[in-house]
Write an enzyme that holds these catalytic residues in place. Sequence first.
Site, PDB file in Angstrom:
ATOM      1  N   GLU A  36     -33.990 -39.222 -17.654  1.00 23.87           N
ATOM      2  CA  GLU A  36     -32.898 -38.349 -18.084  1.00 23.87           C
ATOM      3  C   GLU A  36     -32.732 -37.167 -17.131  1.00 23.87           C
ATOM      4  OE1 GLU A  36     -30.646 -38.867 -20.169  1.00 23.87           O
ATOM      5  OE2 GLU A  36     -31.426 -40.588 -21.245  1.00 23.87           O
ATOM      6  N   TYR A 117     -28.687 -31.635 -24.241  1.00 21.28           N
ATOM      7  CA  TYR A 117     -28.540 -33.078 -24.079  1.00 21.28           C
ATOM      8  C   TYR A 117     -29.882 -33.764 -23.851  1.00 21.28           C
ATOM      9  CZ  TYR A 117     -28.028 -37.590 -22.069  1.00 21.28           C
ATOM     10  OH  TYR A 117     -28.199 -38.921 -21.825  1.00 21.28           O
ATOM     11  N   ASP A 135     -23.340 -36.797 -23.651  1.00 20.13           N
ATOM     12  CA  ASP A 135     -23.123 -36.587 -22.225  1.00 20.13           C
ATOM     13  C   ASP A 135     -21.669 -36.890 -21.890  1.00 20.13           C
ATOM     14  OD1 ASP A 135     -22.936 -39.342 -22.242  1.00 20.13           O
ATOM     15  OD2 ASP A 135     -24.377 -39.669 -20.623  1.00 20.13           O
TER      16      ASP A 135
END
Length: 328
Positions: A36, A117, A135
């Site tokens: 990520e 996020y 996102d």
Amino acid sequence: MDATAASLLLDHHARNARDLPWRTSPRDPYRTWLSEVMLQQTTVATVTPRFLRFVERWPTVEALAGAADEEILGEWAGLGYYARARNLIACAREVALRGSFPRSEAELRKLPGLGAYTAAAVAAIAFGEDAVAIDTNVERVAARVFGIADRQAAGEAARGWFPEGRHGDFAEALMDLGSAICRPKAPNCAACPISSACTAFALGTPEAFPAPKVKKERPHRFGIAWWIRRGGDVWLVRRPAKGLLGGMAALPGPEWSDQRPTVNPVAIHRHGFTHFTLDLMVVPAAEPPEGEGWWQDLSHLGSAGLPTLYRRAAQAALAAEREPRLAA
């Protein structure tokens, strides 16, 4: 409609999910977190080979935490957005001190570099928490399904769309859909499993959602990179730990300026950053400036950990040195 579309998308994802190296079974929070961080503003195609190199070199968060800053920054070179690498180092060491990754979105938010996020994505995907990871892909899909032009409003609308107990699966399904089918341009609506529930598809204008961002003109700056040779070596330094390209290997030079310097460069590399563009002028110099640095063998320049800006500037300087011999 929302529940039906969510079910259709999850069924499609179960059959067509991308085979990505961080999607292990069971999920490894270290790999989930690392991917990520790497994927922020970077494509899957670019990240995948770099991710594999990272986990081969540092297979656990404890191994990463024990590595030297210079090693990690060097391995990160070329991925861009180097604040991510510094946060990666700080986060790995914090997790190693704690003994493991925290399992909740709220606790993950307390780690260095984990914004809303990333914390939600790790909580949902690695730990099965009903956290909502929004996102740009999720915003785009939601904007089209719900017919909402404003990107932020579309993201908020998506929060109520995530099925209870399946937040991680649904986040990945939306990401895959946005990457492969519901693309920013030329979306493949014919292959979309939820086109029957999509407002933008019904209107015949999927690319109109969400409304395009207004691009701001970026200011232009100038910099000097001293090109200092000794035989087959070039002099490199390490940039200050804080600031743009902090801690990265670099060609030496003064601070960048808004004014074009009066110099005679052998090469100029133009580079685009998020908030400005830069002309980096590579200028020959006889002696290294005061301060720490090292002589780097030019035949092993690729292992120096230079970020793209300085790697391409060095390549331009080397090409300029070869030109007279080629012309002769």
